[in-house]
Write a protein that holds these residues in place. Structure first.
Motif, PDB file in Angstrom:
ATOM      1  N   MET A  44      -5.906  -3.382  -9.009  1.00 50.13           N
ATOM      2  CA  MET A  44      -4.973  -2.339  -8.631  1.00 50.13           C
ATOM      3  C   MET A  44      -5.734  -1.030  -8.459  1.00 50.13           C
ATOM      4  N   ASN A  45      -5.347  -0.269  -7.459  1.00 52.85           N
ATOM      5  CA  ASN A  45      -5.943   1.026  -7.190  1.00 52.85           C
ATOM      6  C   ASN A  45      -5.538   1.993  -8.294  1.00 52.85           C
ATOM      7  N   THR A  46      -6.507   2.531  -9.040  1.00 55.58           N
ATOM      8  CA  THR A  46      -6.197   3.432 -10.146  1.00 55.58           C
ATOM      9  C   THR A  46      -5.971   4.864  -9.686  1.00 55.58           C
ATOM     10  N   LYS A  47      -6.139   5.142  -8.386  1.00 55.76           N
ATOM     11  CA  LYS A  47      -5.964   6.495  -7.878  1.00 55.76           C
ATOM     12  C   LYS A  47      -4.549   6.743  -7.356  1.00 55.76           C
ATOM     13  N   ILE A  48      -3.634   5.854  -7.672  1.00 59.08           N
ATOM     14  CA  ILE A  48      -2.240   6.033  -7.263  1.00 59.08           C
ATOM     15  C   ILE A  48      -1.638   7.117  -8.144  1.00 59.08           C
ATOM     16  N   ASP A  49      -0.956   8.081  -7.516  1.00 59.15           N
ATOM     17  CA  ASP A  49      -0.367   9.194  -8.240  1.00 59.15           C
ATOM     18  C   ASP A  49       1.110   8.911  -8.522  1.00 59.15           C
ATOM     19  N   LYS A  50       1.497   8.973  -9.787  1.00 59.21           N
ATOM     20  CA  LYS A  50       2.867   8.652 -10.187  1.00 59.21           C
ATOM     21  C   LYS A  50       3.884   9.545  -9.483  1.00 59.21           C
ATOM     22  N   LYS A  51       3.620  10.847  -9.431  1.00 61.60           N
ATOM     23  CA  LYS A  51       4.572  11.763  -8.794  1.00 61.60           C
ATOM     24  C   LYS A  51       4.743  11.447  -7.315  1.00 61.60           C
ATOM     25  N   GLN A  52       3.654  11.084  -6.669  1.00 67.29           N
ATOM     26  CA  GLN A  52       3.706  10.761  -5.250  1.00 67.29           C
ATOM     27  C   GLN A  52       4.505   9.476  -5.021  1.00 67.29           C
ATOM     28  N   VAL A  53       4.273   8.475  -5.859  1.00 64.01           N
ATOM     29  CA  VAL A  53       5.024   7.216  -5.746  1.00 64.01           C
ATOM     30  C   VAL A  53       6.506   7.494  -5.953  1.00 64.01           C
ATOM     31  N   MET A  54       6.842   8.246  -6.983  1.00 66.59           N
ATOM     32  CA  MET A  54       8.248   8.555  -7.267  1.00 66.59           C
ATOM     33  C   MET A  54       8.884   9.333  -6.119  1.00 66.59           C
ATOM     34  N   ARG A  55       8.154  10.308  -5.582  1.00 64.45           N
ATOM     35  CA  ARG A  55       8.692  11.122  -4.490  1.00 64.45           C
ATOM     36  C   ARG A  55       8.993  10.254  -3.274  1.00 64.45           C
ATOM     37  N   LEU A  56       8.046   9.400  -2.907  1.00 65.69           N
ATOM     38  CA  LEU A  56       8.234   8.541  -1.739  1.00 65.69           C
ATOM     39  C   LEU A  56       9.352   7.528  -1.976  1.00 65.69           C
ATOM     40  N   TYR A  57       9.338   6.890  -3.135  1.00 63.58           N
ATOM     41  CA  TYR A  57      10.330   5.864  -3.434  1.00 63.58           C
ATOM     42  C   TYR A  57      11.734   6.451  -3.494  1.00 63.58           C
ATOM     43  N   HIS A  58      11.870   7.570  -4.168  1.00 59.90           N
ATOM     44  CA  HIS A  58      13.191   8.176  -4.315  1.00 59.90           C
ATOM     45  C   HIS A  58      13.643   8.926  -3.063  1.00 59.90           C
ATOM     46  N   SER A  59      12.761   9.051  -2.088  1.00 60.49           N
ATOM     47  CA  SER A  59      13.175   9.639  -0.805  1.00 60.49           C
ATOM     48  C   SER A  59      13.839   8.588   0.082  1.00 60.49           C
ATOM     49  N   GLY A  60      13.787   7.327  -0.355  1.00 59.59           N
ATOM     50  CA  GLY A  60      14.439   6.263   0.400  1.00 59.59           C
ATOM     51  C   GLY A  60      13.502   5.172   0.883  1.00 59.59           C
ATOM     52  N   MET A  61      12.199   5.344   0.688  1.00 56.91           N
ATOM     53  CA  MET A  61      11.252   4.303   1.098  1.00 56.91           C
ATOM     54  C   MET A  61      11.362   3.112   0.151  1.00 56.91           C
ATOM     55  N   ASN A  62      11.137   1.908   0.685  1.00 52.17           N
ATOM     56  CA  ASN A  62      11.077   0.749  -0.198  1.00 52.17           C
ATOM     57  C   ASN A  62       9.639   0.583  -0.683  1.00 52.17           C
ATOM     58  N   GLN A 116       7.006   0.102   2.013  1.00 53.43           N
ATOM     59  CA  GLN A 116       6.724   1.327   2.768  1.00 53.43           C
ATOM     60  C   GLN A 116       5.883   2.301   1.950  1.00 53.43           C
ATOM     61  N   VAL A 117       6.155   2.392   0.654  1.00 55.56           N
ATOM     62  CA  VAL A 117       5.354   3.269  -0.217  1.00 55.56           C
ATOM     63  C   VAL A 117       3.909   2.784  -0.237  1.00 55.56           C
ATOM     64  N   GLY A 118       3.724   1.477  -0.394  1.00 49.20           N
ATOM     65  CA  GLY A 118       2.375   0.919  -0.398  1.00 49.20           C
ATOM     66  C   GLY A 118       1.634   1.217   0.891  1.00 49.20           C
ATOM     67  N   LYS A 119       2.324   1.036   2.019  1.00 50.34           N
ATOM     68  CA  LYS A 119       1.699   1.297   3.319  1.00 50.34           C
ATOM     69  C   LYS A 119       1.321   2.773   3.451  1.00 50.34           C
ATOM     70  N   ALA A 120       2.220   3.664   3.018  1.00 46.92           N
ATOM     71  CA  ALA A 120       1.952   5.105   3.103  1.00 46.92           C
ATOM     72  C   ALA A 120       0.749   5.510   2.252  1.00 46.92           C
ATOM     73  N   LEU A 121       0.543   4.811   1.138  1.00 41.40           N
ATOM     74  CA  LEU A 121      -0.553   5.158   0.230  1.00 41.40           C
ATOM     75  C   LEU A 121      -1.790   4.287   0.436  1.00 41.40           C
ATOM     76  N   GLY A 122      -1.712   3.347   1.370  1.00 39.58           N
ATOM     77  CA  GLY A 122      -2.862   2.513   1.674  1.00 39.58           C
ATOM     78  C   GLY A 122      -3.174   1.453   0.636  1.00 39.58           C
ATOM     79  N   VAL A 123      -2.131   0.995  -0.062  1.00 39.21           N
ATOM     80  CA  VAL A 123      -2.304  -0.072  -1.052  1.00 39.21           C
ATOM     81  C   VAL A 123      -1.240  -1.141  -0.811  1.00 39.21           C
ATOM     82  N   SER A 124      -1.379  -2.274  -1.467  1.00 33.24           N
ATOM     83  CA  SER A 124      -0.415  -3.354  -1.263  1.00 33.24           C
ATOM     84  C   SER A 124       0.898  -3.056  -1.982  1.00 33.24           C
ATOM     85  N   ASN A 125       1.953  -3.701  -1.499  1.00 34.24           N
ATOM     86  CA  ASN A 125       3.240  -3.514  -2.155  1.00 34.24           C
ATOM     87  C   ASN A 125       3.225  -4.101  -3.571  1.00 34.24           C
ATOM     88  N   SER A 126       2.413  -5.141  -3.809  1.00 32.79           N
ATOM     89  CA  SER A 126       2.323  -5.687  -5.171  1.00 32.79           C
ATOM     90  C   SER A 126       1.640  -4.689  -6.106  1.00 32.79           C
TER      91      SER A 126
END
Length: 108
Positions: free
Chosen positions: A1-19, A22-32
């Motif tokens: 797993m990519n350890t450089k994933i930012d929690k606030k960024q994930v939350m912002r994207l996910y709670h903006s309506g992305m699944n 889509q969050v994984g694609k936006a951050l360049g990592v897998s959905n898993s």
């Protein structure tokens, strides 16, 4: 797993309506990776089907769902009436301890 994933960024994207995908694609990592990250960091994941209506979030009322079910409506019909899937209603009822009737009497 990519350890450089930012929690606030994930939350912002996910709670903006992305699944998750889509969050994984936006951050360049897998959905898993995103899914594992969200579980590890206790980020609430919405039930499957909850994003079916775009960014609209549907909040269900336990008493309303129970009342609709007790009046004889199926989980599928309740879901249709409330804008979610029948599967989501089943999960909601399970999570909120709404007793499910085993079988329905046949109308002869």
């Amino acid at each position: 797993m990519n350890t450089k994933i930012d929690k606030k960024q994930v939350m912002r994207l996910y709670h903006s309506g992305m699944n998750i995908r889509q969050v994984g694609k936006a951050l360049g990592v897998s959905n898993s990776d995103i899914c594992q990250f969200m579980i590890k960091h206790n980020i609430n994941v919405l039930p499957s089907g909850s994003r079916a209506h775009g960014k609209k979030r549907v909040k269900l009322d336990k008493d309303q769902v129970a009342s609709m079910y007790d009046s004889g409506m199926s989980q599928s019909k309740i879901g249709t009436a409330l804008g979610v899937s029948g599967a989501w209603i089943r999960e909601f009822m399970k999570e909120h301890n709404i007793k499910v009737k085993i079988g329905r009497p046949k109308k002869w």
